[in-house]
Design a protein around this motif. Structure first.
Motif, PDB file in Angstrom:
ATOM      1  N   SER A  76       0.745  -1.341   0.037  1.00  0.00           N
ATOM      2  CA  SER A  76       0.112  -0.110   0.091  1.00  0.00           C
ATOM      3  C   SER A  76       1.070   1.409  -0.045  1.00  0.00           C
ATOM      4  CB  SER A  76      -1.059  -0.048   1.116  1.00  0.00           C
ATOM      5  OG  SER A  76      -0.172  -0.042   2.420  1.00  0.00           O
ATOM      6  N   ASP A  77       2.010   1.092   0.613  1.00  0.00           N
ATOM      7  CA  ASP A  77       2.987   2.377   0.503  1.00  0.00           C
ATOM      8  C   ASP A  77       3.709   2.480  -0.763  1.00  0.00           C
ATOM      9  OD1 ASP A  77       2.547   3.045   3.279  1.00  0.00           O
ATOM     10  OD2 ASP A  77       4.218   1.743   3.909  1.00  0.00           O
ATOM     11  N   ILE A  78       3.798   1.581  -1.314  1.00  0.00           N
ATOM     12  CA  ILE A  78       4.276   1.434  -2.848  1.00  0.00           C
ATOM     13  C   ILE A  78       3.408   2.252  -3.724  1.00  0.00           C
ATOM     14  CG2 ILE A  78       5.194   0.331  -4.999  1.00  0.00           C
ATOM     15  CD1 ILE A  78       6.119  -1.793  -2.650  1.00  0.00           C
ATOM     16  N   GLU A  79       2.076   1.802  -3.495  1.00  0.00           N
ATOM     17  CA  GLU A  79       1.068   2.333  -4.427  1.00  0.00           C
ATOM     18  C   GLU A  79       0.687   3.878  -3.867  1.00  0.00           C
ATOM     19  OE1 GLU A  79      -3.709   1.366  -4.912  1.00  0.00           O
ATOM     20  OE2 GLU A  79      -2.582  -0.216  -4.470  1.00  0.00           O
ATOM     21  N   HIS A  80       0.882   4.193  -2.791  1.00  0.00           N
ATOM     22  CA  HIS A  80       0.741   5.410  -2.440  1.00  0.00           C
ATOM     23  C   HIS A  80       1.585   6.455  -2.972  1.00  0.00           C
ATOM     24  CE1 HIS A  80      -0.148   8.824   0.247  1.00  0.00           C
ATOM     25  NE2 HIS A  80       1.058   9.140   0.512  1.00  0.00           N
ATOM     26  N   LEU A  81       3.154   5.901  -3.124  1.00  0.00           N
ATOM     27  CA  LEU A  81       4.100   6.612  -3.562  1.00  0.00           C
ATOM     28  C   LEU A  81       3.791   6.826  -5.208  1.00  0.00           C
ATOM     29  CD1 LEU A  81       7.267   7.735  -3.577  1.00  0.00           C
ATOM     30  CD2 LEU A  81       7.678   5.415  -4.239  1.00  0.00           C
ATOM     31  N   LEU A  82       3.312   5.883  -5.829  1.00  0.00           N
ATOM     32  CA  LEU A  82       3.258   5.958  -7.253  1.00  0.00           C
ATOM     33  C   LEU A  82       1.880   7.005  -7.340  1.00  0.00           C
ATOM     34  CD1 LEU A  82       3.539   2.243  -8.494  1.00  0.00           C
ATOM     35  CD2 LEU A  82       5.226   4.284  -8.497  1.00  0.00           C
ATOM     36  N   LYS A  83       1.058   6.822  -6.773  1.00  0.00           N
ATOM     37  CA  LYS A  83      -0.255   7.845  -6.926  1.00  0.00           C
ATOM     38  C   LYS A  83       0.089   9.160  -6.347  1.00  0.00           C
ATOM     39  CE  LYS A  83      -4.283   4.805  -6.058  1.00  0.00           C
ATOM     40  NZ  LYS A  83      -5.345   4.217  -5.443  1.00  0.00           N
TER      41      LYS A  83
END
Length: 95
Positions: A76-83
């Motif tokens: 979820s942190d990786i997804e947040h970084l990309l978003k």
């Protein structure tokens, strides 16, 4: 079918309790669905170098957990970084 009439206070109390239960259920479910990936998988997934990952951690761009020498990231942190760094298209193509 039976009709039940509630006072305003009783209705608000019921809604508050339902919201509380909803939050509690979400807290119970969330940790099990959260996945960690190790640093090597992170590097492969984003196609970055070890140095870039280190820089992102140092700059606080990505949260991580460290156990000994091993580094882990929440998906979820990786997804947040990309978003967070998502750049929306600025030109609509009309043909």
């Amino acid at each position: 079918m039976e009709i039940v009439i509630l006072s305003q206070d009783a209705y608000q109390n019921l809604i508050t309790r339902i919201d509380s239960l909803d939050k509690h259920v979400k807290q119970l479910v969330s940790p099990t669905s959260e996945k960690y990936i190790n640093n090597n998988d992170f590097l492969k997934k984003l196609q970055i170098s070890k140095r870039t990952a280190q820089t992102w951690r140092d700059e606080g761009k990505i949260s991580f957990s460290q156990v000994g020498n091993k580094i882990y990231y929440l998906e979820s942190d990786i997804e947040h970084l990309l978003k967070e760094h998502y750049i929306k298209a600025f030109r609509n193509r009309i043909r």
